[in-house]
Enzyme design. Structure first.
Site, short mmCIF file in Angstrom:
data_model
loop_
_atom_site.label_atom_id
_atom_site.label_comp_id
_atom_site.label_asym_id
_atom_site.label_seq_id
_atom_site.Cartn_x
_atom_site.Cartn_y
_atom_site.Cartn_z
N LYS A 13 50.73 -22.33 53.98
CA LYS A 13 52.04 -21.99 54.55
C LYS A 13 52.95 -21.32 53.52
O LYS A 13 53.55 -20.29 53.78
CB LYS A 13 52.74 -23.26 55.10
N ARG A 88 58.54 -31.20 61.06
CA ARG A 88 57.30 -31.90 60.74
C ARG A 88 57.08 -33.09 61.64
O ARG A 88 56.06 -33.77 61.52
CB ARG A 88 57.40 -32.39 59.30
N ARG A 127 44.46 -25.85 43.56
CA ARG A 127 45.86 -25.38 43.55
C ARG A 127 46.56 -25.78 42.25
O ARG A 127 46.41 -26.89 41.76
CB ARG A 127 46.64 -25.98 44.72
N ARG A 160 50.13 -30.19 41.04
CA ARG A 160 51.35 -30.75 41.64
C ARG A 160 51.23 -32.27 41.72
O ARG A 160 50.14 -32.78 41.94
CB ARG A 160 51.52 -30.15 43.05
N ARG A 171 48.20 -37.44 52.89
CA ARG A 171 49.04 -36.40 53.50
C ARG A 171 48.37 -35.80 54.73
O ARG A 171 49.03 -35.48 55.71
CB ARG A 171 49.35 -35.31 52.46
P1 AP5 Z 1 49.78 -23.30 49.76
O1 AP5 Z 1 50.40 -22.02 50.18
O2 AP5 Z 1 50.31 -23.98 48.55
O3 AP5 Z 1 49.70 -24.32 50.99
P2 AP5 Z 1 50.86 -25.05 51.78
O4 AP5 Z 1 50.42 -25.10 53.21
O5 AP5 Z 1 52.19 -24.45 51.49
O6 AP5 Z 1 50.69 -26.48 51.14
P3 AP5 Z 1 51.74 -27.59 50.72
O7 AP5 Z 1 50.95 -28.67 50.06
O8 AP5 Z 1 52.86 -26.99 49.93
O9 AP5 Z 1 52.20 -28.07 52.07
P4 AP5 Z 1 52.82 -29.39 52.39
O10 AP5 Z 1 53.26 -29.10 53.76
O11 AP5 Z 1 51.99 -30.60 52.21
O12 AP5 Z 1 53.88 -29.57 51.22
P5 AP5 Z 1 55.45 -29.45 51.19
O13 AP5 Z 1 55.82 -28.92 49.88
O14 AP5 Z 1 55.95 -28.78 52.42
O15 AP5 Z 1 48.21 -23.01 49.59
C1 AP5 Z 1 47.32 -24.03 49.13
C2 AP5 Z 1 46.36 -23.44 48.10
O16 AP5 Z 1 45.48 -22.50 48.70
C3 AP5 Z 1 47.05 -22.66 46.97
O17 AP5 Z 1 46.35 -22.90 45.77
C4 AP5 Z 1 46.92 -21.19 47.39
O18 AP5 Z 1 46.92 -20.33 46.27
C5 AP5 Z 1 45.58 -21.21 48.10
N1 AP5 Z 1 45.48 -20.27 49.22
C6 AP5 Z 1 46.40 -20.06 50.18
N2 AP5 Z 1 45.93 -19.16 51.08
C7 AP5 Z 1 44.69 -18.82 50.68
C8 AP5 Z 1 43.68 -17.97 51.22
N3 AP5 Z 1 43.84 -17.28 52.37
N4 AP5 Z 1 42.50 -17.86 50.58
C9 AP5 Z 1 42.30 -18.56 49.45
N5 AP5 Z 1 43.20 -19.39 48.88
C10 AP5 Z 1 44.40 -19.53 49.49
O19 AP5 Z 1 55.87 -30.99 51.33
C11 AP5 Z 1 55.61 -31.91 50.29
C12 AP5 Z 1 56.15 -33.26 50.70
O20 AP5 Z 1 57.58 -33.17 50.94
C13 AP5 Z 1 55.60 -33.85 52.00
O21 AP5 Z 1 54.40 -34.55 51.80
C14 AP5 Z 1 56.77 -34.77 52.44
O22 AP5 Z 1 56.75 -35.97 51.72
C15 AP5 Z 1 57.99 -33.99 52.02
N6 AP5 Z 1 58.52 -33.14 53.09
C16 AP5 Z 1 58.60 -31.78 53.09
N7 AP5 Z 1 59.13 -31.34 54.24
C17 AP5 Z 1 59.39 -32.43 54.99
C18 AP5 Z 1 59.93 -32.61 56.30
N8 AP5 Z 1 60.30 -31.57 57.08
N9 AP5 Z 1 60.04 -33.89 56.76
C19 AP5 Z 1 59.67 -34.94 56.03
N10 AP5 Z 1 59.15 -34.83 54.78
C20 AP5 Z 1 59.01 -33.59 54.27
#
Ligand code: AP5
Length: 215
Positions: A13, A88, A127, A160, A171
């Site tokens: 994402k 979410r 990652r 991370r 997660r």
């Molecule tokens: P990446 O782009 O980093 O993936 P992502 O989907 O953004 O993953 P996140 O882990 O950041 O998502 P998340 O939703 O768990 O975390 P968030 O920070 O929102 O890509 C992943 C990897 O793949 C990278 O290494 C990238 O380079 C590689 N890649 C990407 N595309 C590729 C491709 N096509 N081919 C090859 N490689 C590729 O949330 C973290 C925490 O915050 C949550 O667990 C929760 O505790 C809290 N939180 C955040 N938002 C909320 C909310 N709305 N409500 C409640 N808690 C929340």
């Protein structure tokens, strides 16, 4: 153009949101990044969020909804935005729909980045993120130009905090229980578009742009 990015942790994402920002000049708002910035700055919000995040759980809805709704009122969101990681939960989605409705507004696209859990676990192991600016890399698929050093700010690239294998598993469980129901929610609203996240970066972006140019 108002876009929601749905998908499991590690589906890509954040990576795709950044590319959309560069192409269309609209901000990407990542609730995960907002929490990580607050943790780094030692704010009250950061202190409250850290325990939930480190355990792989969601931060409670009441700490998230107002924060996002307020952010969307800022000037840079006038042309549109990409919501990465919000909503979410169903209550978060309902709060967003209601808040936008009050302004006679609504979301244009919900993009679900679809990937199997096994593929996600494999990708997450590679990652790495910049300690300074939070830029995301993959040690094999999307490496920085210089090993261990961020292309954008020269910062150190590290694993991370919530990417330890056990936390990733937790997660994913939380995603399937609490976030996956949003796929049906946005499908019913006629906004859902499914993107095959198992393709390479360029192929995924081509699929995303085809959707965004379709309206
Ligand atoms: P990446 O782009 O980093 O993936 P992502 O989907 O953004 O993953 P996140 O882990 O950041 O998502 P998340 O939703 O768990 O975390 P968030 O920070 O929102 O890509 C992943 C990897 O793949 C990278 O290494 C990238 O380079 C590689 N890649 C990407 N595309 C590729 C491709 N096509 N081919 C090859 N490689 C590729 O949330 C973290 C925490 O915050 C949550 O667990 C929760 O505790 C809290 N939180 C955040 N938002 C909320 C909310 N709305 N409500 C409640 N808690 C929340």
């Amino acid at each position: 153009m108002k876009i929601i990015m749905l998908g499991a942790p590690g589906a890509g994402k954040g990576t795709y949101a950044k590319q959309i920002t560069q192409k269309y000049g609209i901000p990407a708002i990542s609730t995960g990044d907002i929490f990580r910035e607050n943790i780094k700055a030692g704010t009250e919000l950061g202190k409250k969020a850290k325990g939930y995040m480190d355990a792989g759980n969601l931060v409670p809805d009441e700490l998230v909804c107002d924060l996002v709704v307020d952010r969307l009122k800022q000037d840079d969101c006038k042309k549109g935005y990409i919501l990465d990681g919000f909503p979410r939960t169903i209550p978060q989605a309902e709060a967003l729909t209601e808040a936008l409705k009050k302004q006679d507004d609504g979301i244009d696209f919900a993009l679900e980045i679809n990937m199997a859990d096994e593929a996600i676990i494999e990708r997450m192991a590679g990652r790495r993120v910049c300690k300074g600016c939070g830029a995301t890399y993959h040690i094999v698929n999307i490496p920085p130009k210089k090993e261990g050093i961020c292309d954008e700010c020269g910062g150190e690239i590290v694993l991370r905090d919530d990417d330890a294998p056990e936390t990733v598993k937790k997660r994913l469980e939380v995603y399937h229980e609490q976030t996956a129901p949003l796929i049906e929610y946005y499908d019913k609203l006629g906004l859902l578009n499914v993107i095959d996240g198992s393709k390479g970066l360029e192929a995924c972006m081509a699929d995303i742009y085809a959707v965004l140019e379709s309206k």
